[in-house]
Enzyme design. Structure first.
Site, PDB file in Angstrom:
ATOM      1  CG  HIS A 123      -0.187  -0.066   2.534  1.00 43.61           C
ATOM      2  ND1 HIS A 123       0.280   1.044   3.196  1.00 43.61           N
ATOM      3  CD2 HIS A 123       0.164  -1.122   3.295  1.00 43.61           C
ATOM      4  CE1 HIS A 123       0.873   0.685   4.308  1.00 43.61           C
ATOM      5  NE2 HIS A 123       0.832  -0.630   4.401  1.00 43.61           N
ATOM      6  CG  ASP A 124      -0.441   4.214   1.202  1.00 43.52           C
ATOM      7  OD1 ASP A 124      -1.339   4.883   0.653  1.00 43.52           O
ATOM      8  OD2 ASP A 124      -0.628   3.538   2.227  1.00 43.52           O
ATOM      9  N   GLY A 141       5.025  -0.946   2.492  1.00 45.28           N
ATOM     10  CA  GLY A 141       4.181   0.225   2.379  1.00 45.28           C
ATOM     11  C   GLY A 141       4.952   1.529   2.402  1.00 45.28           C
TER      12      GLY A 141
END
Length: 262
Positions: A123-124, A141
């Site tokens: 994520h991200d 992440g």
């Protein structure tokens, strides 16, 4: 969408936007909020879900899962997106997750990348253009991988780490700190061991710039003061755009310290 290019066994939820030129293979599953661009190909048994955009010419191979929710216990169902650029090759069993509220909500993949079998993009993360992530490597992440980075097989990149343009990470390496542009990192606990000279030569970088980079690396390794001090001094002394890029990277904002030359 063109029914001729979509296998009858594929499951496509209402609302999905699929370009008429895209090819959807057997047993693929496409969620309602997915956008598939021109000339994209999903081989077979591919899952694309969530608020996910797949750019033109990208090919996704069997058993990849793209756009699922983040593997983050703080995730509470907020808006989570994944944006994949053009002409990427996403091989078997690759996983790419959407973003979280704490990281801006979007995971971004650039153009012309190669994501080999079994690798993970968390994520991200923000991944640049022409990046190669080799088999079973994991990008945690909030990481940033700039253009032309190579991450070797079975390697792990710790969350919030930045890897500068043109750097190369050797196989079976754990990277817990930022890596300067054009750096060469190897050893199990990730040591900055030189410059990615092979990559620089392959891109046709001028000999004068390579010489300047080598001198800059020696100054960063052995000069007076802290690593940050050396970088500041280097920025005042160099005329090489490549060296200035390293200086800007070191002096930029980061949540982590740097791998420094041995």
């Amino acid at each position: 969408m063109s029914a001729d290019l979509i296998h009858p066994s594929a499951v496509i939820e209402s609302g999905a936007q699929i370009d008429p030129s895209a090819r959807i293979g057997p047993f693929c599953v496409i969620g309602a909020d997915v956008k598939i661009g021109p000339d994209v190909e999903l081989k077979s048994h591919v899952v694309v879900t969530g608020d996910t955009q797949v750019g033109a010419g990208t090919v996704i191979f069997s058993f990849a899962v793209i756009g699922e929710v983040p593997q983050d216990l703080k995730f509470k169902g907020e808006t989570s997106a994944l944006v994949i650029g053009k002409r990427n090759r996403i091989r078997e069993h690759v996983t790419m997750n959407g973003g979280t509220e704490g990281g801006g909500g979007v995971t971004r993949i650039g153009d012309d990348g190669l994501f080999m079998a079994g690798c993970h993009i968390a994520h991200d993360a923000h991944i640049g253009d022409r990046v190669i992530v080799v088999n079973s490597a994991a990008i945690a992440g909030h990481c940033v991988l700039e253009d032309d980075v190579i991450v070797g097989g079975l390697s792990g990149i710790h969350q919030f780490v930045r890897i500068g343009r043109g750097a190369i990470i050797g196989a079976v390496t754990m990277v817990t700190n930022d890596v300067i542009p054009y750096g060469l990192v190897q050893a199990p606990r990730g040591e900055l061991d030189g410059l990615n000279l092979v990559g620089l030569k392959r891109r046709g970088v001028a000999r004068s710039d390579i010489t300047a980079l080598r001198a800059a690396f020696q100054m960063l390794a052995q000069g007076d003061g802290t690593f940050h001090d050396r970088a500041e001094r280097l920025g005042n002394e160099t005329e090489s755009a490549y060296v200035r890029e390293i200086v800007a990277f070191v002096l930029g904002d980061s949540d982590r310290s740097f791998l420094t030359p041995r």
